[in-house]
Scaffold this active site. Structure first.
Site, PDB file in Angstrom:
ATOM      1  N   HIS A   1      -5.066  79.110  48.226  1.00 22.99           N
ATOM      2  CA  HIS A   1      -6.424  79.562  47.934  1.00 22.99           C
ATOM      3  C   HIS A   1      -7.162  79.959  49.202  1.00 22.99           C
ATOM      4  O   HIS A   1      -8.208  80.621  49.139  1.00 22.99           O
ATOM      5  CB  HIS A   1      -7.187  78.450  47.214  1.00 22.99           C
ATOM      6  CG  HIS A   1      -8.153  78.956  46.188  1.00 22.99           C
ATOM      7  ND1 HIS A   1      -9.091  79.928  46.452  1.00 22.99           N
ATOM      8  CD2 HIS A   1      -8.322  78.630  44.879  1.00 22.99           C
ATOM      9  CE1 HIS A   1      -9.805  80.173  45.372  1.00 22.99           C
ATOM     10  NE2 HIS A   1      -9.354  79.403  44.390  1.00 22.99           N
TER      11      HIS A   1
ATOM     12  N   ASP B   1       4.391  93.486  33.851  1.00 23.02           N
ATOM     13  CA  ASP B   1       5.734  93.975  33.547  1.00 23.02           C
ATOM     14  C   ASP B   1       6.459  94.276  34.856  1.00 23.02           C
ATOM     15  O   ASP B   1       6.113  95.219  35.569  1.00 23.02           O
ATOM     16  CB  ASP B   1       5.631  95.231  32.684  1.00 23.02           C
ATOM     17  CG  ASP B   1       6.991  95.821  32.316  1.00 23.02           C
ATOM     18  OD1 ASP B   1       8.029  95.259  32.743  1.00 23.02           O
ATOM     19  OD2 ASP B   1       7.018  96.842  31.620  1.00 23.02           O
TER      20      ASP B   1
END
Length: 451
Positions: free
Chosen positions: A154, A396
């Site tokens: 993070h 994808d």
């Protein structure tokens, strides 16, 4: 048969071609709050042919690391708990594993003990300058399905930045060019005076957001609460249930005139139900932590492609008695009041407040997921992080879209994440960590209070 997951190999993937090397400045928002790794898992349905899976993923990863070169770097400590990002092409850790089970054994993908084996393991015993900023793990199941999981620090990017990286990686894996180039100029978050290196004060009280949240009445610390058994479970709200909550919340005139959002209504509902389940005294103070993306609040707005942290945690506050006795609209109004505080000037003011602090470690969460010493939203508080507007679904990599995506396990009491279901029906999924002793009461109120 018990599912077994065995690691086959682990290696480093580096940028395909040499990139700029040196130290990249980090903003105040990169170096405070949660600076550990955040895990996310994508589940892909069984395929007949997975030949070339790992080769395609690693090849495209090496290419996307060229424009996203800081992801292949390492962090280093500086004075006062500050951090530096060394862009040195040290690489991304990539693990390949296999399982003797089928992906259908995971059912509806409710987080379960197996999740810990699906995400990359981050060894926080290693010095920070040795820890990869991104770790990737592919688990291939006997049925032909597979999971692709990421754990990104993070300290180098928030949710929008992490998803920007993942979506561009998926594009390259499909053979498509980069769509939105990243940029790393932290000056876009600074005040005009700050960009010129001048000392500028915008102090309007942000320091209250960095104070410790309320404790249970009569307690001086949260140690005992952290020790209590906590579990993680998943709940779903259909679109009609969400609409019902919005109708209930907006029966009173909304603050600022705009109808309360999905987030404000769902978060307010969960805050009230958790507070009821915990059976607080009426004069108990409680807070709800809200993570606000301030990209569009800056002047000028932070442009598309900014890679870094541009989020700020603020707290909605209430007495428990008011929260449970008043309407859902009251809870939503308290949440909106917290969100409305986050203006461009407020962000500059909070950054200035941090710059004046000699020790930043007191503002940093350095604890790994699953640690009892981790971030404490718990009793009497709660945190609700929204991924509702993030483009999480539809990644994808050349084998079709995922069938489900979810965060890795996080079992902190009161730690909540809400996101849209992948079926496009408007259903909202909520993942909540809660003390086991309050679970039954919470479920009861969660469903009853929608009616």
């Amino acid at each position: 048969m018990k599912m077994e997951i065995r690691s086959k190999t682990t290696f480093l993937v580096k940028p395909r071609t040499p990139e700029w090397k040196g130290y990249l400045p980090l903003s105040e928002w990169d170096q405070t709050g949660n600076i550990t790794h955040v895990p996310t898992i994508y589940f892909f349905k069984p395929m007949r042919d997975l030949d070339g899976l790992v080769e395609s993923l690693t090849d495209s990863l090496s290419r996307v690391l060229v424009p996203f070169y800081p992801v292949a770097g390492r962090l280093r400590w500086a004075e006062g708990g500050r951090l530096l990002l060394e862009c040195n092409s040290a690489g991304v850790e990539f693990t390949v594993a296999e399982s003797n089970g089928g992906i259908d054994q995971l059912g509806d993908f409710t987080p379960c003990p197996e999740y810990v084996w699906l995400v990359p393991e981050v060894d926080y015993c290693r010095p920070i300058w040795e820890l990869p900023l991104l770790l990737v793990k592919v688990v291939v199941f006997e049925c032909g399905g597979f999971t692709l999981s990421f754990s990104m620090s993070h300290a180098i990017g928030d949710g929008p930045s992490a998803l920007h990286f993942v979506s561009e990686w998926a594009r390259m894996a499909r053979g498509e060019p980069l769509k939105i180039p990243p940029y790393f100029d932290r000056d876009v978050l600074a005040s005009p005076a700050g960009r010129n290196g001048l000392h500028n004060l915008y102090l309007t009280g942000p320091e209250v957001e960095f104070a410790h949240p309320p404790l249970l009445l009569g307690q001086t610390d949260s140690v005992e609460e952290r020790k209590k058994e906590t579990t993680l479970f998943m709940l779903k709200l259909t679109k009609s249930q969400v609409d019902r909550l919005k109708d209930k919340a907006n029966q009173l005139p909304p603050r600022n005139g705009h109808p309360y959002s999905r987030y404000e209504c769902v978060a307010g509902h969960m805050w009230r139900c958790v507070t009821k389940a915990r059976k607080h005294e009426p004069n108990q103070q409680t807070t709800l932590a809200v993570c606000v993306d301030f990209r569009n609040k800056m002047r000028p707005p932070v442009g598309q492609g900014y890679f870094g942290n541009a989020v700020l945690d603020v707290r909605a506050r209430s007495y428990s008695g008011d929260l449970v006795s008043k309407s859902l609209g009251y809870a939503a109004s308290r949440i909106r009041m917290a969100i409305d505080k986050v203006t461009c000037e407020y962000v500059w003011s909070a950054a200035e407040f941090l710059r004046q602090q000699p020790d930043w470690t007191i503002f940093q969460d350095l604890h790994p997921q699953g640690s009892h010493d981790g971030p404490f939203y718990g009793n009497p508080n709660i945190g609700v992080v929204s991924w509702l507007t993030l483009p999480m679904q539809g990644q994808d990599f050349g084998w079709g879209r995922e069938v489900f995506m979810a965060p890795g396990n996080h079992e902190f009491d009161g730690d909540t994440l809400i996101f849209a279901a992948p079926d496009g029906t408007g259903t909202i999924i909520a993942l909540l960590g809660l003390q086991v002793q309050h679970l039954d009461d919470f479920r009861k109120y969660f469903h009853e209070d929608i009616l």
